[in-house]
Design a protein around this motif. Structure first.
Motif, PDB file in Angstrom:
ATOM      1  N   PHE A 157       0.900  -1.163   0.026  1.00  0.00           N
ATOM      2  CA  PHE A 157       0.010  -0.027  -0.109  1.00  0.00           C
ATOM      3  C   PHE A 157       0.881   1.276  -0.001  1.00  0.00           C
ATOM      4  O   PHE A 157       1.897   1.362   0.677  1.00  0.00           O
ATOM      5  CB  PHE A 157      -0.844   0.090   1.386  1.00  0.00           C
ATOM      6  CG  PHE A 157      -1.937  -1.208   1.131  1.00  0.00           C
ATOM      7  CD1 PHE A 157      -3.265  -0.956   0.836  1.00  0.00           C
ATOM      8  CD2 PHE A 157      -1.344  -2.411   1.690  1.00  0.00           C
ATOM      9  CE1 PHE A 157      -4.119  -1.794   0.814  1.00  0.00           C
ATOM     10  CE2 PHE A 157      -2.638  -3.398   1.837  1.00  0.00           C
ATOM     11  CZ  PHE A 157      -3.796  -3.055   1.295  1.00  0.00           C
ATOM     12  N   THR A 158       0.827   2.160  -1.005  1.00  0.00           N
ATOM     13  CA  THR A 158       1.592   3.336  -1.033  1.00  0.00           C
ATOM     14  C   THR A 158       1.016   4.530  -1.536  1.00  0.00           C
ATOM     15  O   THR A 158      -0.198   4.490  -2.113  1.00  0.00           O
ATOM     16  CB  THR A 158       2.824   2.869  -2.060  1.00  0.00           C
ATOM     17  OG1 THR A 158       3.630   3.984  -2.227  1.00  0.00           O
ATOM     18  CG2 THR A 158       2.028   2.328  -3.479  1.00  0.00           C
ATOM     19  N   ASN A 159       1.370   5.675  -1.215  1.00  0.00           N
ATOM     20  CA  ASN A 159       0.975   7.016  -1.653  1.00  0.00           C
ATOM     21  C   ASN A 159       2.027   7.468  -2.581  1.00  0.00           C
ATOM     22  O   ASN A 159       1.687   8.687  -3.280  1.00  0.00           O
ATOM     23  CB  ASN A 159       1.143   8.084  -0.406  1.00  0.00           C
ATOM     24  CG  ASN A 159       2.440   8.076   0.012  1.00  0.00           C
ATOM     25  OD1 ASN A 159       3.415   7.476  -0.045  1.00  0.00           O
ATOM     26  ND2 ASN A 159       2.395   9.070   1.124  1.00  0.00           N
ATOM     27  N   ILE A 160       2.835   6.647  -3.136  1.00  0.00           N
ATOM     28  CA  ILE A 160       3.644   6.987  -4.430  1.00  0.00           C
ATOM     29  C   ILE A 160       2.828   6.537  -5.570  1.00  0.00           C
ATOM     30  O   ILE A 160       1.973   5.388  -5.549  1.00  0.00           O
ATOM     31  CB  ILE A 160       4.814   6.027  -4.576  1.00  0.00           C
ATOM     32  CG1 ILE A 160       5.887   6.077  -3.281  1.00  0.00           C
ATOM     33  CG2 ILE A 160       5.733   6.019  -5.742  1.00  0.00           C
ATOM     34  CD1 ILE A 160       6.944   5.225  -3.273  1.00  0.00           C
ATOM     35  N   PRO A 161       2.599   7.314  -6.513  1.00  0.00           N
ATOM     36  CA  PRO A 161       1.708   7.036  -7.697  1.00  0.00           C
ATOM     37  C   PRO A 161       1.774   5.796  -8.187  1.00  0.00           C
ATOM     38  O   PRO A 161       3.006   5.145  -8.637  1.00  0.00           O
ATOM     39  CB  PRO A 161       2.126   8.301  -8.901  1.00  0.00           C
ATOM     40  CG  PRO A 161       2.660   9.550  -8.064  1.00  0.00           C
ATOM     41  CD  PRO A 161       3.546   8.760  -6.728  1.00  0.00           C
ATOM     42  N   PRO A 162       0.862   4.918  -8.341  1.00  0.00           N
ATOM     43  CA  PRO A 162       0.872   3.441  -8.969  1.00  0.00           C
ATOM     44  C   PRO A 162       1.640   3.377 -10.227  1.00  0.00           C
ATOM     45  O   PRO A 162       2.093   2.254 -10.543  1.00  0.00           O
ATOM     46  CB  PRO A 162      -0.515   2.986  -8.970  1.00  0.00           C
ATOM     47  CG  PRO A 162      -1.312   4.007  -7.901  1.00  0.00           C
ATOM     48  CD  PRO A 162      -0.621   5.200  -8.017  1.00  0.00           C
ATOM     49  N   ARG A 163       1.413   4.310 -11.085  1.00  0.00           N
ATOM     50  CA  ARG A 163       1.956   4.171 -12.484  1.00  0.00           C
ATOM     51  C   ARG A 163       3.541   4.475 -12.430  1.00  0.00           C
ATOM     52  O   ARG A 163       3.972   3.765 -13.499  1.00  0.00           O
ATOM     53  CB  ARG A 163       1.342   5.227 -13.534  1.00  0.00           C
ATOM     54  CG  ARG A 163       1.735   6.653 -12.994  1.00  0.00           C
ATOM     55  CD  ARG A 163       1.498   7.752 -13.899  1.00  0.00           C
ATOM     56  NE  ARG A 163       1.683   9.183 -13.267  1.00  0.00           N
ATOM     57  CZ  ARG A 163       1.015   9.807 -12.618  1.00  0.00           C
ATOM     58  NH1 ARG A 163      -0.257   9.255 -12.085  1.00  0.00           N
ATOM     59  NH2 ARG A 163       1.402  11.046 -12.027  1.00  0.00           N
ATOM     60  N   ASP A 164       3.873   4.797 -11.316  1.00  0.00           N
ATOM     61  CA  ASP A 164       5.494   4.892 -11.359  1.00  0.00           C
ATOM     62  C   ASP A 164       6.043   3.731 -10.835  1.00  0.00           C
ATOM     63  O   ASP A 164       7.314   3.527 -10.959  1.00  0.00           O
ATOM     64  CB  ASP A 164       5.847   6.049 -10.492  1.00  0.00           C
ATOM     65  CG  ASP A 164       5.375   7.362 -10.893  1.00  0.00           C
ATOM     66  OD1 ASP A 164       5.253   7.379 -12.175  1.00  0.00           O
ATOM     67  OD2 ASP A 164       5.416   8.304 -10.154  1.00  0.00           O
ATOM     68  N   VAL A 165       5.328   2.699 -10.112  1.00  0.00           N
ATOM     69  CA  VAL A 165       5.783   1.408  -9.663  1.00  0.00           C
ATOM     70  C   VAL A 165       5.814   0.455 -10.733  1.00  0.00           C
ATOM     71  O   VAL A 165       4.510  -0.092 -10.967  1.00  0.00           O
ATOM     72  CB  VAL A 165       5.134   1.271  -8.341  1.00  0.00           C
ATOM     73  CG1 VAL A 165       5.831  -0.257  -7.695  1.00  0.00           C
ATOM     74  CG2 VAL A 165       5.196   2.120  -7.049  1.00  0.00           C
ATOM     75  N   VAL A 166       6.891   0.073 -11.231  1.00  0.00           N
ATOM     76  CA  VAL A 166       6.740  -0.867 -12.524  1.00  0.00           C
ATOM     77  C   VAL A 166       6.969  -2.406 -11.855  1.00  0.00           C
ATOM     78  O   VAL A 166       7.794  -2.655 -11.090  1.00  0.00           O
ATOM     79  CB  VAL A 166       7.918  -0.699 -13.427  1.00  0.00           C
ATOM     80  CG1 VAL A 166       8.035  -1.808 -14.481  1.00  0.00           C
ATOM     81  CG2 VAL A 166       8.109   0.688 -13.892  1.00  0.00           C
ATOM     82  N   LEU A 167       5.828  -3.208 -12.135  1.00  0.00           N
ATOM     83  CA  LEU A 167       6.103  -4.613 -11.608  1.00  0.00           C
ATOM     84  C   LEU A 167       6.511  -5.492 -12.586  1.00  0.00           C
ATOM     85  O   LEU A 167       6.248  -5.270 -13.738  1.00  0.00           O
ATOM     86  CB  LEU A 167       4.613  -5.207 -11.222  1.00  0.00           C
ATOM     87  CG  LEU A 167       3.771  -4.183 -10.078  1.00  0.00           C
ATOM     88  CD1 LEU A 167       2.344  -4.929  -9.895  1.00  0.00           C
ATOM     89  CD2 LEU A 167       4.510  -4.001  -9.144  1.00  0.00           C
ATOM     90  N   PRO A 168       7.250  -6.476 -12.319  1.00  0.00           N
ATOM     91  CA  PRO A 168       7.924  -7.281 -13.336  1.00  0.00           C
ATOM     92  C   PRO A 168       6.967  -7.950 -14.318  1.00  0.00           C
ATOM     93  O   PRO A 168       6.414  -8.866 -13.696  1.00  0.00           O
ATOM     94  CB  PRO A 168       8.791  -8.247 -12.466  1.00  0.00           C
ATOM     95  CG  PRO A 168       8.065  -8.086 -10.860  1.00  0.00           C
ATOM     96  CD  PRO A 168       7.427  -6.907 -10.840  1.00  0.00           C
ATOM     97  N   GLU A 169       7.312  -7.650 -15.401  1.00  0.00           N
ATOM     98  CA  GLU A 169       6.535  -8.367 -16.482  1.00  0.00           C
ATOM     99  C   GLU A 169       6.936  -9.864 -16.621  1.00  0.00           C
ATOM    100  O   GLU A 169       5.782 -10.683 -17.012  1.00  0.00           O
ATOM    101  CB  GLU A 169       6.544  -7.870 -17.643  1.00  0.00           C
ATOM    102  CG  GLU A 169       6.120  -6.416 -17.887  1.00  0.00           C
ATOM    103  CD  GLU A 169       6.248  -5.680 -19.251  1.00  0.00           C
ATOM    104  OE1 GLU A 169       6.741  -6.429 -20.151  1.00  0.00           O
ATOM    105  OE2 GLU A 169       5.839  -4.506 -19.304  1.00  0.00           O
TER     106      GLU A 169
END
Length: 496
Positions: A347-359
């Motif tokens: 859970f984060t207040n960092i913009p979700p679009r900036d957190v790249v999850l491993p494809e």
């Protein structure tokens, strides 16, 4: 002394956050929390103090009614007990011992596995009957592997990140440009940061570990570890430890700071959110005036089913789909699906679009939601969201006008989706207000509620840490009836 038990006409327990300068009594884990029994109707529940860190009174039996007058003798006995539970060494003493230990020859570097302590030469004889082992420099750099994890699920159970989760978190933070990581209950992340700094292949980062496990003080300097209780924002080292945190949070030369917290899974959301809010306030006060009123970047790792409570406390947060797994947990593993997978999410207040999850692990980017999601988390055009929380593909129910779990079916009698074998006709049990019985609102918004308690929910913290959630999870131990009373009750039931 009477204590709240099973026979009380109460409907749970609510945490009352501290207000003003009123001080709470202390137990060995620092200042206690104030709780209130939630009662039906206009009756006001009685308030009491209990330990902030332990949910089981076998681990910490502190109990005191809010308006109780405590005798001087009892206060002295309580203080003596608190003193007896303190660590054998101060943080300064631990640091001095560690410097002496690192200068010892390899054959004299021993660790007592029974006492979980690094041994100096003069202590070898005292621990001769204990199980001990020689340790290397490499092992000293991985204290979370050397130390035996705490296993009490109701107080301080320690589940440690796998290398996969640790590297993902650190790679993500480094990619976002953070240079300082405040590690709250995340010793594995602290270790990885220091190991990478030694390798010299990455940009150096600073870290400070805040943890309630004092054993980690043996392996770090005073500017690398603080003995800390995240449930009441208590620094056991007093002002000196608090000053260490403030110095660390001070950003200079473009060194951006971020907090990563991994609380015990059964922890109360409300006091945790309050502590993280206070950390954010401290960070904000140290900023230059031109930065304005912003929140400290944070990542809080917690099971996904706590999402409503966390978002009620921290409305600026969002849950990510990344599946966090742990080395020493039998179930919370990566790669499993459905109910067998790890439920822990960031859970984060960092913009979700900036957190790249491993494809390569099966995550993909949803252009509509502007965030990375799990491959089975398909976007619903009707809800306009990727709805899945548990890793399974959810389905849309036109009658309920929302997406539900794949195992749920719409029940015409109940007018909602539920499991096929649910108790039909009883409703969800959470509908309406059990304070006044109205179906138009919930207890938290009841106009008949105590106005003081309603106002209490409005946090004075700035930056979005508002409306902290209700937490009816603390259940004090019931007062056990005598054998004669139980037999009398049984006989009365048979007679009727």
């Amino acid at each position: 002394m009477d204590m709240p038990g099973e026979n009380d006409e109460s409907f749970g327990i609510e945490v009352i956050l501290p207000e003003g300068d009123k001080k709470a009594p202390s137990c060995p884990h620092g200042p206690t929390l104030l709780f209130e029994k939630i009662c039906k109707g206009d009756e006001k529940g009685r308030r009491f103090y209990a330990c902030s860190a332990c949910r089981d009174r076998k681990d910490c039996n502190f109990f005191q009614w809010e308006n109780e007058k405590v005798s001087e003798a009892r206060l002295l006995a309580r203080e003596a007990e608190n003193q007896s539970k303190r660590p054998p060494f101060s943080q300064q003493a631990y640091c001095l011992r560690f410097r002496k230990f690192t200068s010892l020859p390899v054959d004299q570097k021993k660790f007592c596995q029974d006492c979980q302590i690094l041994l100096l030469p003069g202590e070898h004889e005292v621990h001769s009957s204990h199980k001990s082992r020689e340790i290397t420099v490499a092992q000293l750099r991985r204290p979370s592997v050397l130390l035996r994890p705490l296993e009490n699920k109701k107080s301080n159970a320690q589940y440690l990140f796998t290398d996969r989760s640790s590297h993902f978190l650190l790679d993500t933070l480094a990619g976002l440009g953070y240079k300082k990581v405040l590690c709250v209950g995340t010793p594995r992340l602290q270790e990885l940061i220091k190991l990478r700094n030694l390798e010299g292949k990455h940009e150096p980062m600073q870290s400070l570990l805040l943890d309630i496990d004092i054993r980690y003080a043996q392996f770090y300097g005073e500017d690398e570890f603080c003995h800390y209780n995240m449930f009441n924002h208590h620094f056991f080292g007093g002002e000196a430890a608090s000053a260490v945190q403030k110095a660390f949070l001070t950003e200079s030369d473009g060194e951006k700071a971020v907090m990563v917290a991994d609380p015990p899974f059964g922890g109360l959301v409300k006091p945790l959110a309050n502590s993280f809010s206070l950390i954010s306030q401290t960070w904000r006060k140290l900023l230059s005036p031109d930065r304005g009123s912003v929140d400290m970047p944070m990542i809080w790792l917690f099971p996904y089913f706590f999402e409503p409570r966390i978002l009620e406390c921290l409305p600026s947060f969002a849950m990510l789909d990344y599946q966090v797994d742990y080395d020493n947990h039998p179930l919370y593993k990566h790669g499993k699906t459905g109910r067998k997978q790890s439920p822990v999410r960031p859970f984060t207040n960092i913009p979700p679009r900036d957190v790249v999850l491993p494809e390569e692990e099966g995550y993909r980017f949803c252009a509509t939601c502007e965030r990375y999601v799990w491959s089975l988390n398909k976007h619903c055009a009707k809800c306009n969201v990727c709805p899945s929380k548990d890793g399974r593909e959810w389905k849309h129910c036109s009658a309920c006008e929302r997406c539900v779990k794949p195992s749920w079916r719409h029940c015409q009698s109940c007018g909602r989706c539920a499991l096929p074998d649910h108790p039909c006709g009883q409703g969800q049990g959470t509908q309406g207000c059990f304070n006044c019985g109205s179906l138009e609102h919930k207890r938290k918004a009841c106009p008949r509620r105590d106005p003081h308690r309603t106002d209490n929910r409005k946090s004075k913290a700035k930056g979005g840490i508002k409306n902290l959630s209700q937490q009816p999870r603390f259940k004090p131990k019931a007062k056990r009836k005598s054998g004669a009373a139980r037999r009398a009750k049984k006989m009365a039931a048979l007679a009727s």
